[in-house]
Motif scaffolding. Sequence first.
Motif, PDB file in Angstrom:
ATOM      1  N   LEU A 138       4.903  -6.651   2.494  1.00 30.75           N
ATOM      2  CA  LEU A 138       5.732  -7.341   3.481  1.00 30.75           C
ATOM      3  C   LEU A 138       7.124  -6.728   3.580  1.00 30.75           C
ATOM      4  O   LEU A 138       7.647  -6.525   4.675  1.00 30.75           O
ATOM      5  N   LEU A 139       7.740  -6.421   2.428  1.00 34.27           N
ATOM      6  CA  LEU A 139       9.064  -5.799   2.452  1.00 34.27           C
ATOM      7  C   LEU A 139       9.005  -4.444   3.139  1.00 34.27           C
ATOM      8  O   LEU A 139       9.858  -4.117   3.980  1.00 34.27           O
ATOM      9  N   SER A 140       8.006  -3.646   2.802  1.00 38.84           N
ATOM     10  CA  SER A 140       7.866  -2.337   3.432  1.00 38.84           C
ATOM     11  C   SER A 140       7.595  -2.463   4.926  1.00 38.84           C
ATOM     12  O   SER A 140       8.140  -1.691   5.730  1.00 38.84           O
ATOM     13  N   ALA A 141       6.781  -3.448   5.322  1.00 39.26           N
ATOM     14  CA  ALA A 141       6.487  -3.651   6.739  1.00 39.26           C
ATOM     15  C   ALA A 141       7.740  -4.070   7.505  1.00 39.26           C
ATOM     16  O   ALA A 141       7.958  -3.635   8.646  1.00 39.26           O
ATOM     17  N   ILE A 142       8.570  -4.907   6.880  1.00 36.58           N
ATOM     18  CA  ILE A 142       9.833  -5.308   7.519  1.00 36.58           C
ATOM     19  C   ILE A 142      10.725  -4.089   7.737  1.00 36.58           C
ATOM     20  O   ILE A 142      11.336  -3.920   8.807  1.00 36.58           O
ATOM     21  N   LEU A 158      11.263   7.023  11.421  1.00 37.23           N
ATOM     22  CA  LEU A 158       9.860   7.109  11.822  1.00 37.23           C
ATOM     23  C   LEU A 158       9.070   5.935  11.259  1.00 37.23           C
ATOM     24  O   LEU A 158       9.047   5.711  10.046  1.00 37.23           O
ATOM     25  N   PHE A 159       8.431   5.166  12.143  1.00 34.12           N
ATOM     26  CA  PHE A 159       7.507   4.118  11.708  1.00 34.12           C
ATOM     27  C   PHE A 159       6.184   4.781  11.353  1.00 34.12           C
ATOM     28  O   PHE A 159       5.618   5.518  12.165  1.00 34.12           O
ATOM     29  N   GLU A 160       5.680   4.511  10.153  1.00 35.41           N
ATOM     30  CA  GLU A 160       4.405   5.091   9.747  1.00 35.41           C
ATOM     31  C   GLU A 160       3.734   4.225   8.700  1.00 35.41           C
ATOM     32  O   GLU A 160       4.392   3.599   7.867  1.00 35.41           O
ATOM     33  N   TRP A 161       2.416   4.204   8.754  1.00 34.43           N
ATOM     34  CA  TRP A 161       1.638   3.464   7.766  1.00 34.43           C
ATOM     35  C   TRP A 161       1.721   4.118   6.393  1.00 34.43           C
ATOM     36  O   TRP A 161       1.630   3.453   5.370  1.00 34.43           O
ATOM     37  N   ASP A 162       1.889   5.442   6.374  1.00 31.99           N
ATOM     38  CA  ASP A 162       1.912   6.149   5.102  1.00 31.99           C
ATOM     39  C   ASP A 162       3.041   5.660   4.198  1.00 31.99           C
ATOM     40  O   ASP A 162       2.853   5.510   2.982  1.00 31.99           O
ATOM     41  N   ASP A 163       4.218   5.407   4.762  1.00 29.42           N
ATOM     42  CA  ASP A 163       5.328   4.897   3.957  1.00 29.42           C
ATOM     43  C   ASP A 163       4.974   3.552   3.329  1.00 29.42           C
ATOM     44  O   ASP A 163       5.297   3.292   2.169  1.00 29.42           O
ATOM     45  N   MET A 164       4.319   2.685   4.107  1.00 31.33           N
ATOM     46  CA  MET A 164       3.930   1.383   3.579  1.00 31.33           C
ATOM     47  C   MET A 164       2.908   1.533   2.458  1.00 31.33           C
ATOM     48  O   MET A 164       2.973   0.827   1.444  1.00 31.33           O
ATOM     49  N   ILE A 165       1.970   2.464   2.626  1.00 29.04           N
ATOM     50  CA  ILE A 165       0.975   2.704   1.584  1.00 29.04           C
ATOM     51  C   ILE A 165       1.653   3.192   0.308  1.00 29.04           C
ATOM     52  O   ILE A 165       1.376   2.704  -0.795  1.00 29.04           O
ATOM     53  N   HIS A 166       2.572   4.139   0.445  1.00 31.30           N
ATOM     54  CA  HIS A 166       3.265   4.682  -0.725  1.00 31.30           C
ATOM     55  C   HIS A 166       4.164   3.641  -1.381  1.00 31.30           C
ATOM     56  O   HIS A 166       4.258   3.576  -2.611  1.00 31.30           O
ATOM     57  N   ASN A 167       4.819   2.807  -0.572  1.00 24.42           N
ATOM     58  CA  ASN A 167       5.659   1.742  -1.122  1.00 24.42           C
ATOM     59  C   ASN A 167       4.844   0.740  -1.913  1.00 24.42           C
ATOM     60  O   ASN A 167       5.259   0.282  -2.992  1.00 24.42           O
ATOM     61  N   VAL A 168       3.676   0.384  -1.399  1.00 29.75           N
ATOM     62  CA  VAL A 168       2.797  -0.561  -2.103  1.00 29.75           C
ATOM     63  C   VAL A 168       2.295   0.045  -3.411  1.00 29.75           C
ATOM     64  O   VAL A 168       2.223  -0.648  -4.439  1.00 29.75           O
ATOM     65  N   ILE A 169       1.965   1.342  -3.403  1.00 29.99           N
ATOM     66  CA  ILE A 169       1.536   2.006  -4.636  1.00 29.99           C
ATOM     67  C   ILE A 169       2.647   1.934  -5.677  1.00 29.99           C
ATOM     68  O   ILE A 169       2.406   1.621  -6.855  1.00 29.99           O
ATOM     69  N   GLY A 170       3.893   2.205  -5.256  1.00 28.09           N
ATOM     70  CA  GLY A 170       5.023   2.100  -6.173  1.00 28.09           C
ATOM     71  C   GLY A 170       5.206   0.692  -6.707  1.00 28.09           C
ATOM     72  O   GLY A 170       5.465   0.500  -7.904  1.00 28.09           O
ATOM     73  N   SER A 171       5.070  -0.304  -5.834  1.00 29.24           N
ATOM     74  CA  SER A 171       5.207  -1.699  -6.257  1.00 29.24           C
ATOM     75  C   SER A 171       4.147  -2.053  -7.298  1.00 29.24           C
ATOM     76  O   SER A 171       4.446  -2.712  -8.304  1.00 29.24           O
ATOM     77  N   LEU A 172       2.909  -1.620  -7.078  1.00 29.30           N
ATOM     78  CA  LEU A 172       1.835  -1.929  -8.014  1.00 29.30           C
ATOM     79  C   LEU A 172       2.022  -1.214  -9.347  1.00 29.30           C
ATOM     80  O   LEU A 172       1.723  -1.778 -10.401  1.00 29.30           O
ATOM     81  N   LEU A 173       2.523   0.023  -9.311  1.00 30.24           N
ATOM     82  CA  LEU A 173       2.786   0.745 -10.557  1.00 30.24           C
ATOM     83  C   LEU A 173       3.853   0.024 -11.383  1.00 30.24           C
ATOM     84  O   LEU A 173       3.693  -0.189 -12.588  1.00 30.24           O
ATOM     85  N   GLY A 174       4.955  -0.356 -10.728  1.00 26.31           N
ATOM     86  CA  GLY A 174       6.014  -1.075 -11.429  1.00 26.31           C
ATOM     87  C   GLY A 174       5.554  -2.437 -11.908  1.00 26.31           C
ATOM     88  O   GLY A 174       5.870  -2.857 -13.028  1.00 26.31           O
ATOM     89  N   GLY A 175       4.803  -3.156 -11.062  1.00 26.91           N
ATOM     90  CA  GLY A 175       4.300  -4.467 -11.451  1.00 26.91           C
ATOM     91  C   GLY A 175       3.342  -4.407 -12.617  1.00 26.91           C
ATOM     92  O   GLY A 175       3.356  -5.280 -13.494  1.00 26.91           O
ATOM     93  N   THR A 176       2.522  -3.374 -12.646  1.00 30.53           N
ATOM     94  CA  THR A 176       1.590  -3.205 -13.766  1.00 30.53           C
ATOM     95  C   THR A 176       2.344  -2.962 -15.069  1.00 30.53           C
ATOM     96  O   THR A 176       1.984  -3.519 -16.125  1.00 30.53           O
ATOM     97  N   MET A 177       3.411  -2.153 -15.014  1.00 22.26           N
ATOM     98  CA  MET A 177       4.213  -1.916 -16.216  1.00 22.26           C
ATOM     99  C   MET A 177       4.848  -3.215 -16.712  1.00 22.26           C
ATOM    100  O   MET A 177       4.849  -3.495 -17.919  1.00 22.26           O
ATOM    101  N   ALA A 178       5.389  -4.017 -15.785  1.00 20.74           N
ATOM    102  CA  ALA A 178       5.997  -5.290 -16.177  1.00 20.74           C
ATOM    103  C   ALA A 178       4.964  -6.226 -16.782  1.00 20.74           C
ATOM    104  O   ALA A 178       5.236  -6.904 -17.783  1.00 20.74           O
ATOM    105  N   TRP A 179       3.772  -6.273 -16.201  1.00 20.75           N
ATOM    106  CA  TRP A 179       2.725  -7.147 -16.730  1.00 20.75           C
ATOM    107  C   TRP A 179       2.306  -6.719 -18.135  1.00 20.75           C
ATOM    108  O   TRP A 179       2.103  -7.557 -19.014  1.00 20.75           O
ATOM    109  N   LEU A 180       2.174  -5.401 -18.364  1.00 19.61           N
ATOM    110  CA  LEU A 180       1.792  -4.915 -19.691  1.00 19.61           C
ATOM    111  C   LEU A 180       2.847  -5.285 -20.735  1.00 19.61           C
ATOM    112  O   LEU A 180       2.514  -5.663 -21.865  1.00 19.61           O
ATOM    113  N   ILE A 181       4.118  -5.192 -20.350  1.00 23.53           N
ATOM    114  CA  ILE A 181       5.191  -5.581 -21.275  1.00 23.53           C
ATOM    115  C   ILE A 181       5.136  -7.074 -21.567  1.00 23.53           C
ATOM    116  O   ILE A 181       5.241  -7.509 -22.729  1.00 23.53           O
ATOM    117  N   CYS A 182       4.960  -7.887 -20.536  1.00 20.68           N
ATOM    118  CA  CYS A 182       4.871  -9.348 -20.727  1.00 20.68           C
ATOM    119  C   CYS A 182       3.673  -9.705 -21.587  1.00 20.68           C
ATOM    120  O   CYS A 182       3.759 -10.582 -22.453  1.00 20.68           O
TER     121      CYS A 182
END
Length: 200
Positions: free
Chosen positions: A154-158, A170-194
Amino acid sequence: MSWFELGAFTACVLLFYAVKLVTVRKDASSGDVNSGMAKKRAWKQPRISHYLLIIYTAFILMVTLMSRESGENATYEFVPFWSWRAIYNGKIKLLWECIWNVILFIPFGCILGAVICGNTRSRTGDKSTEKVGEEDSVRTNKTVLLEIFVIGFLLSAIIETSQLLFRLGLFEWDDMIHNVIGSLLGGTMAWLICRSKNKQ
């Protein structure tokens, strides 16, 4: 982008996180947390992580929107993975842009994961350690990464929609895909720490 448009956009983002702050405060003051000291601890940690989330979101907006000048025409690329096809055809410069879009959202996902884990702990503050660990594991497996995915998207889409409407890039789907991948990588690290902290 005019100052009015920029202020309205920023206000919407801050309002979204303000609603999250109120939700966390209600959880911390509910009957699930018994003692006054426990209430303070349950409220303090989510509050700090929420503030960090707001600050880093503002940084993302500054990098992706506020630092850009409006162009004459709106530019867009609606074909998914066009950048990777271009990279395959020799445009290596695009590879660094793709990597940058992933890296930019890794801290966002990490802080967001900490917020979600903090919300879980505040709701289960009066339960046994073993039961809390089990509930955290169930919650993580079912919803945490999904929440990070949705909020990151949602943040990337905004951002991408704003770039299109206000001709800021440039509006592009690729940026949203890459942003979501980054979010999931960071979220996974936080979850593993928790999860490691809960086991201890």
